[in-house]
Design a protein around this motif. Structure first.
Motif, mmCIF file in Angstrom:
data_model
loop_
_atom_site.group_PDB
_atom_site.id
_atom_site.type_symbol
_atom_site.label_atom_id
_atom_site.label_comp_id
_atom_site.label_asym_id
_atom_site.label_seq_id
_atom_site.Cartn_x
_atom_site.Cartn_y
_atom_site.Cartn_z
ATOM 1 N N LYS A 131 3.021 7.436 11.863
ATOM 2 C CA LYS A 131 1.769 8.172 11.729
ATOM 3 C C LYS A 131 1.832 9.167 10.565
ATOM 4 C CE LYS A 131 -1.184 8.309 14.731
ATOM 5 N NZ LYS A 131 -2.507 7.674 14.866
ATOM 6 N N GLN A 132 2.976 9.795 10.349
ATOM 7 C CA GLN A 132 3.099 10.745 9.248
ATOM 8 C C GLN A 132 2.966 10.038 7.903
ATOM 9 O OE1 GLN A 132 6.870 12.602 10.255
ATOM 10 N NE2 GLN A 132 5.838 14.374 11.141
ATOM 11 N N VAL A 133 3.613 8.903 7.770
ATOM 12 C CA VAL A 133 3.520 8.151 6.517
ATOM 13 C C VAL A 133 2.081 7.722 6.262
ATOM 14 C CG1 VAL A 133 4.134 5.976 5.379
ATOM 15 C CG2 VAL A 133 5.908 7.357 6.458
ATOM 16 N N VAL A 134 1.425 7.201 7.281
ATOM 17 C CA VAL A 134 0.043 6.742 7.111
ATOM 18 C C VAL A 134 -0.866 7.917 6.741
ATOM 19 C CG1 VAL A 134 -1.945 5.789 8.334
ATOM 20 C CG2 VAL A 134 0.275 4.698 8.537
ATOM 21 N N SER A 135 -0.613 9.094 7.298
ATOM 22 C CA SER A 135 -1.444 10.255 6.960
ATOM 23 C C SER A 135 -1.320 10.590 5.472
ATOM 24 C CB SER A 135 -1.052 11.467 7.814
ATOM 25 O OG SER A 135 0.195 12.010 7.425
ATOM 26 N N LEU A 148 11.054 10.112 4.345
ATOM 27 C CA LEU A 148 10.141 9.864 5.458
ATOM 28 C C LEU A 148 9.817 8.373 5.563
ATOM 29 C CD1 LEU A 148 8.368 11.129 7.692
ATOM 30 C CD2 LEU A 148 6.565 11.382 5.987
ATOM 31 N N VAL A 149 9.547 7.740 4.421
ATOM 32 C CA VAL A 149 9.267 6.299 4.411
ATOM 33 C C VAL A 149 10.492 5.522 4.881
ATOM 34 C CG1 VAL A 149 8.696 4.315 2.959
ATOM 35 C CG2 VAL A 149 7.512 6.501 2.612
ATOM 36 N N GLU A 150 11.669 5.941 4.434
ATOM 37 C CA GLU A 150 12.906 5.274 4.856
ATOM 38 C C GLU A 150 13.114 5.417 6.364
ATOM 39 O OE1 GLU A 150 15.825 7.103 2.401
ATOM 40 O OE2 GLU A 150 15.340 5.899 0.613
ATOM 41 N N ASN A 151 12.831 6.591 6.892
ATOM 42 C CA ASN A 151 12.958 6.799 8.335
ATOM 43 C C ASN A 151 11.992 5.904 9.107
ATOM 44 O OD1 ASN A 151 14.985 8.736 8.241
ATOM 45 N ND2 ASN A 151 13.546 10.451 8.108
ATOM 46 N N LEU A 161 0.828 -1.205 0.000
ATOM 47 C CA LEU A 161 0.000 0.000 0.000
ATOM 48 C C LEU A 161 0.865 1.260 0.000
ATOM 49 C CD1 LEU A 161 -2.881 1.181 0.193
ATOM 50 C CD2 LEU A 161 -2.645 1.075 2.681
ATOM 51 N N VAL A 162 1.900 1.271 0.825
ATOM 52 C CA VAL A 162 2.807 2.425 0.872
ATOM 53 C C VAL A 162 3.517 2.587 -0.474
ATOM 54 C CG1 VAL A 162 4.889 3.373 1.944
ATOM 55 C CG2 VAL A 162 3.139 2.288 3.363
ATOM 56 N N ALA A 163 3.979 1.476 -1.037
ATOM 57 C CA ALA A 163 4.694 1.531 -2.311
ATOM 58 C C ALA A 163 3.802 2.036 -3.443
ATOM 59 C CB ALA A 163 5.250 0.151 -2.659
ATOM 60 N N GLU A 164 2.537 1.651 -3.434
ATOM 61 C CA GLU A 164 1.625 2.053 -4.505
ATOM 62 C C GLU A 164 1.181 3.511 -4.392
ATOM 63 O OE1 GLU A 164 -1.553 -0.717 -4.260
ATOM 64 O OE2 GLU A 164 -0.517 -2.275 -5.432
ATOM 65 N N THR A 165 1.085 4.018 -3.173
ATOM 66 C CA THR A 165 0.552 5.378 -2.984
ATOM 67 C C THR A 165 1.621 6.447 -2.837
ATOM 68 O OG1 THR A 165 0.367 4.940 -0.606
ATOM 69 C CG2 THR A 165 -1.606 4.594 -1.946
ATOM 70 N N LEU A 166 2.822 6.052 -2.384
ATOM 71 C CA LEU A 166 3.862 7.053 -2.100
ATOM 72 C C LEU A 166 5.123 6.834 -2.909
ATOM 73 C CD1 LEU A 166 3.559 7.440 1.798
ATOM 74 C CD2 LEU A 166 2.386 8.717 -0.006
ATOM 75 N N ASN A 167 5.008 6.120 -4.031
ATOM 76 C CA ASN A 167 6.188 6.016 -4.905
ATOM 77 C C ASN A 167 6.422 7.351 -5.615
ATOM 78 O OD1 ASN A 167 4.868 5.966 -7.729
ATOM 79 N ND2 ASN A 167 3.745 4.350 -6.636
ATOM 80 N N GLU A 168 7.587 7.530 -6.184
ATOM 81 C CA GLU A 168 7.961 8.821 -6.766
ATOM 82 C C GLU A 168 6.993 9.267 -7.853
ATOM 83 O OE1 GLU A 168 11.822 11.068 -8.808
ATOM 84 O OE2 GLU A 168 12.021 9.067 -7.921
ATOM 85 N N THR A 169 6.558 8.334 -8.703
ATOM 86 C CA THR A 169 5.633 8.684 -9.782
ATOM 87 C C THR A 169 4.303 9.181 -9.234
ATOM 88 O OG1 THR A 169 6.643 7.036 -11.243
ATOM 89 C CG2 THR A 169 4.434 7.816 -11.818
ATOM 90 N N ALA A 170 3.777 8.472 -8.230
ATOM 91 C CA ALA A 170 2.489 8.859 -7.646
ATOM 92 C C ALA A 170 2.577 10.209 -6.941
ATOM 93 C CB ALA A 170 2.026 7.782 -6.664
ATOM 94 N N VAL A 171 3.671 10.443 -6.216
ATOM 95 C CA VAL A 171 3.833 11.709 -5.496
ATOM 96 C C VAL A 171 3.977 12.865 -6.482
ATOM 97 C CG1 VAL A 171 5.314 12.997 -3.899
ATOM 98 C CG2 VAL A 171 4.821 10.584 -3.471
#
Length: 238
Positions: A214-218, A200-203, A176-186
């Motif tokens: 919590k920040q990533v999930v938001s 942020l995801v790496e942290n 889910l994180v990979a699909e929504t917050l990948n570079e292309t999507a962002v």
């Protein structure tokens, strides 16, 4: 020791503790509404400004924040804080979510404690009838003492908490994180700097800290909200 003051299952972590220290250090420099939001927001002003794309940085202001009314500034501290909650947190966070959740499950939901006459009465009561020697909901608990056994009337408040850190290693969450917050999507959404989101995801993955999780999930939820309600990419119930 700071962990003892918070009822979340997860530890605050270094970022959470840093947030508490910064809050205390700047307490006297902020007004009440800024202090009210400083600890409960996921993103500090600087963090919001940093993660936004260049075209949105100028919008990273505090204009969204409810401000204390002039007529309330001389009142008791607790009442001033409660009025801020009524003006912002209650209607824009708590009530709207309760309403949506109950409607989604065909439940009728009522809020008798929000009767305006009861609220007006409550604001005439002294603070020690609301919080007394660390006991919250004091007058309600005194009433409950007459009806319920002590383990019910004096039960500690239990926060609703989603244990994000529990899902970190789950394949579904990582996907889910990979699909929504990948570079292309962002980049396509255009709100945030892809490099900052990636960091942020790496942290989150490296530290597994409460604040980063919590920040990533938001950001994930914001992207999903856009897909459903703005892009109309898919809908529920069909």
């Amino acid at each position: 020791m700071l962990n003892k003051f918070f009822k979340f299952p997860a530890d605050l972590g270094s970022q959470g503790k840093k947030r508490v220290v910064e809050f205390l250090a700047g307490y006297t420099r902020r007004d009440l509404n800024h202090n009210f939001n400083a600890l409960r927001t996921l993103w500090s002003h600087d963090e919001r400004h940093d993660v936004y794309a260049e075209s949105y940085k100028r919008l990273a202001t505090d204009a969204w924040m409810a401000k204390e009314k002039e007529k309330d500034k001389g009142g008791p501290f607790l009442d001033r804080l409660l009025k801020l909650q009524y003006d912002e947190w209650l209607q824009d966070w708590a009530l709207i979510r309760q309403d949506k959740n109950t409607m989604a499950h065909s439940l009728e939901y009522r809020l008798p404690f929000l009767d305006h006459r009861l609220i007006e009465l409550a604001f005439t009561m002294p603070a020690e009838m609301k919080i007394n020697n660390g006991t919250d909901k004091y007058i309600e608990r005194k009433l409950a003492d007459k009806i319920f056994p002590p383990h019910i009337a004096r039960r500690a408040k239990i926060p609703f908490y989603l244990p994000v850190e529990y899902f970190l290693d789950k394949p579904q969450f990582r996907k889910l994180v990979a699909e929504t917050l990948n570079e292309t999507a962002v980049k396509r959404r255009g709100y945030f700097e892809p490099a900052k989101v990636r960091a942020l995801v790496e942290n989150m993955n490296r530290t597994r800290e409460f604040v980063f999780c919590k920040q990533v999930v938001s950001l994930v939820i914001l992207e999903l909200w856009h897909q459903v309600f703005v892009d109309k990419a898919f809908s529920f119930g069909r």
